[in-house]
Design a protein around this motif. Structure first.
Motif, PDB file in Angstrom:
ATOM      1  N   ARG A 155      75.889  69.057  41.774  1.00  0.00           N
ATOM      2  CA  ARG A 155      76.517  69.760  42.882  1.00  0.00           C
ATOM      3  C   ARG A 155      77.996  69.401  43.007  1.00  0.00           C
ATOM      4  N   GLU A 156      78.337  68.194  42.607  1.00  0.00           N
ATOM      5  CA  GLU A 156      79.720  67.745  42.579  1.00  0.00           C
ATOM      6  C   GLU A 156      80.002  67.128  41.223  1.00  0.00           C
ATOM      7  N   CYS A 157      81.243  67.208  40.769  1.00  0.00           N
ATOM      8  CA  CYS A 157      81.595  66.672  39.458  1.00  0.00           C
ATOM      9  C   CYS A 157      81.363  65.163  39.430  1.00  0.00           C
ATOM     10  N   PRO A 158      80.502  64.666  38.550  1.00  0.00           N
ATOM     11  CA  PRO A 158      80.219  63.226  38.524  1.00  0.00           C
ATOM     12  C   PRO A 158      81.393  62.395  37.998  1.00  0.00           C
ATOM     13  N   PHE A 159      82.361  63.037  37.347  1.00  0.00           N
ATOM     14  CA  PHE A 159      83.501  62.320  36.779  1.00  0.00           C
ATOM     15  C   PHE A 159      84.779  62.498  37.597  1.00  0.00           C
ATOM     16  N   GLY A 160      84.753  63.438  38.556  1.00  0.00           N
ATOM     17  CA  GLY A 160      85.890  63.624  39.433  1.00  0.00           C
ATOM     18  C   GLY A 160      87.009  64.489  38.893  1.00  0.00           C
ATOM     19  N   HIS A 161      86.926  64.930  37.623  1.00  0.00           N
ATOM     20  CA  HIS A 161      88.025  65.739  37.070  1.00  0.00           C
ATOM     21  C   HIS A 161      87.763  67.242  37.157  1.00  0.00           C
ATOM     22  N   HIS A 162      86.499  67.649  37.180  1.00  0.00           N
ATOM     23  CA  HIS A 162      86.119  69.061  37.331  1.00  0.00           C
ATOM     24  C   HIS A 162      86.783  69.953  36.278  1.00  0.00           C
ATOM     25  N   ARG A 163      86.899  69.440  35.071  1.00  0.00           N
ATOM     26  CA  ARG A 163      87.587  70.171  34.002  1.00  0.00           C
ATOM     27  C   ARG A 163      86.944  71.514  33.700  1.00  0.00           C
ATOM     28  N   CYS A 164      85.631  71.600  33.831  1.00  0.00           N
ATOM     29  CA  CYS A 164      84.931  72.843  33.491  1.00  0.00           C
ATOM     30  C   CYS A 164      85.402  74.010  34.341  1.00  0.00           C
ATOM     31  N   MET A 165      86.012  73.716  35.485  1.00  0.00           N
ATOM     32  CA  MET A 165      86.524  74.764  36.357  1.00  0.00           C
ATOM     33  C   MET A 165      88.047  74.822  36.359  1.00  0.00           C
ATOM     34  N   VAL A 166      88.697  73.691  36.553  1.00  0.00           N
ATOM     35  CA  VAL A 166      90.149  73.722  36.742  1.00  0.00           C
ATOM     36  C   VAL A 166      90.907  74.114  35.479  1.00  0.00           C
ATOM     37  N   GLU A 167      90.299  73.951  34.307  1.00  0.00           N
ATOM     38  CA  GLU A 167      90.981  74.313  33.067  1.00  0.00           C
ATOM     39  C   GLU A 167      90.824  75.785  32.701  1.00  0.00           C
ATOM     40  N   LEU A 168      89.985  76.500  33.442  1.00  0.00           N
ATOM     41  CA  LEU A 168      89.836  77.939  33.210  1.00  0.00           C
ATOM     42  C   LEU A 168      91.005  78.671  33.860  1.00  0.00           C
ATOM     43  N   SER A 169      91.744  79.442  33.075  1.00  0.00           N
ATOM     44  CA  SER A 169      92.961  80.090  33.574  1.00  0.00           C
ATOM     45  C   SER A 169      92.680  81.467  34.158  1.00  0.00           C
ATOM     46  N   PRO A 170      93.429  81.888  35.158  1.00  0.00           N
ATOM     47  CA  PRO A 170      93.322  83.254  35.679  1.00  0.00           C
ATOM     48  C   PRO A 170      93.574  84.300  34.595  1.00  0.00           C
ATOM     49  N   ALA A 171      94.487  84.010  33.663  1.00  0.00           N
ATOM     50  CA  ALA A 171      94.786  84.963  32.596  1.00  0.00           C
ATOM     51  C   ALA A 171      93.546  85.256  31.763  1.00  0.00           C
ATOM     52  N   ARG A 172      92.744  84.237  31.504  1.00  0.00           N
ATOM     53  CA  ARG A 172      91.518  84.429  30.728  1.00  0.00           C
ATOM     54  C   ARG A 172      90.518  85.278  31.495  1.00  0.00           C
ATOM     55  N   VAL A 173      90.403  85.051  32.789  1.00  0.00           N
ATOM     56  CA  VAL A 173      89.467  85.833  33.601  1.00  0.00           C
ATOM     57  C   VAL A 173      89.891  87.300  33.653  1.00  0.00           C
ATOM     58  N   VAL A 174      91.189  87.550  33.788  1.00  0.00           N
ATOM     59  CA  VAL A 174      91.692  88.932  33.794  1.00  0.00           C
ATOM     60  C   VAL A 174      91.428  89.599  32.443  1.00  0.00           C
ATOM     61  N   GLU A 175      91.618  88.853  31.375  1.00  0.00           N
ATOM     62  CA  GLU A 175      91.332  89.389  30.034  1.00  0.00           C
ATOM     63  C   GLU A 175      89.870  89.798  29.906  1.00  0.00           C
TER      64      GLU A 175
END
Length: 244
Positions: free
Chosen positions: A211-231
């Motif tokens: 439910r929360e990032c166990p490592f605190g970095h949340h890379r799986c979400m924060v590294e996803l760019s808006p440009a990729r989602v628009v593409e």
């Protein structure tokens, strides 16, 4: 014969019980209230839609895959609309940052009417998006019943959403969509649709199913760019035009 007593469910008796969950509570409840029961197997391979279909077919003698469907009629929009769904009830780890949703909405808002969705308690997330919007938007967060939510999603031309219940509503209506996945397993719960795209970052710790990032970095979400989602959004629209 259906029970007419107002007694709570655990005190009623049924001829047959079917549970699509394999939790200990489900096993206890269905065992106490039915003469014959079917419990969804906890272990299995493949997408849950396929696993649920096999489960149903075993009970009914049916065949094939039962794709999600809903009966509520689509709500028409004055112009093609893109839905933005930044919430996720499971926990914060499933939520893409609001500022990234806002950037996607700003890019797509030149072509589409932006419609913001969310459930009760998620108003603060939508507010963060609204503060960053440069295009007009309709805010429906917390204002819809489930049938109304289904009808609004059904009328969309595009849907950008976290892994959530509304994502599967979009699938039921074959809406072109981009589903953002982080800690959950896309192989089991991704949108079961030929016009859906999965946006994810293949980090080594995902899917952790936390439910929360166990490592605190949340890379799986924060590294996803808006440009990729628009593409991916444009690809989903293209597939919808090709498939129909």
């Amino acid at each position: 014969k259906l029970p007419t007593s107002p007694a709570p469910l655990p005190l009623r008796r049924f001829q047959l019980g079917v549970s699509f969950r394999s939790s200990l509570y489900s096993r206890f409840l269905i065992g106490r209230t039915t003469r014959k029961s079917f419990l969804f197997p906890k272990r299995g391979e493949g997408h849950l839609v396929e696993r649920y279909s096999r489960f149903v077919n075993r009970i009914t003698g049916g065949e094939g895959v039962h794709r999600p469907t809903l009966p509520f009629p689509p709500t028409p929009y004055p112009k093609p609309a893109v839905g933005i769904n930044p919430g996720a009830a499971y926990g914060p780890a499933k939520r893409w940052p609001p500022e990234k949703f806002a950037e996607v909405a700003n890019q797509l808002g030149e072509e589409f009417q932006v419609v913001l969705f969310g459930g009760p308690g998620e108003e603060w997330i939508v507010q963060k998006i609204e503060e960053r919007l440069k295009v007009p938007a309709v805010n429906l967060c917390g204002k819809l019943t489930l049938p109304e939510l289904a009808s609004q999603i059904a009328g969309l031309s595009l849907f950008i959403t976290n892994d959530s219940g509304p994502m599967h509503i979009g699938v039921a209506y074959n809406v072109p969509l981009v589903a953002i996945f982080g800690p959950t397993d896309w192989r089991e719960t991704s949108p079961y649709s030929p016009v859906a795209q999965i946006a994810r970052i293949p980090v080594e710790c995902a899917p952790c199913k936390r439910r929360e990032c166990p490592f605190g970095h949340h890379r799986c979400m924060v590294e996803l760019s808006p440009a990729r989602v628009v593409e991916l959004a444009h690809l989903a629209i293209k597939l919808k035009r090709e498939i129909g």
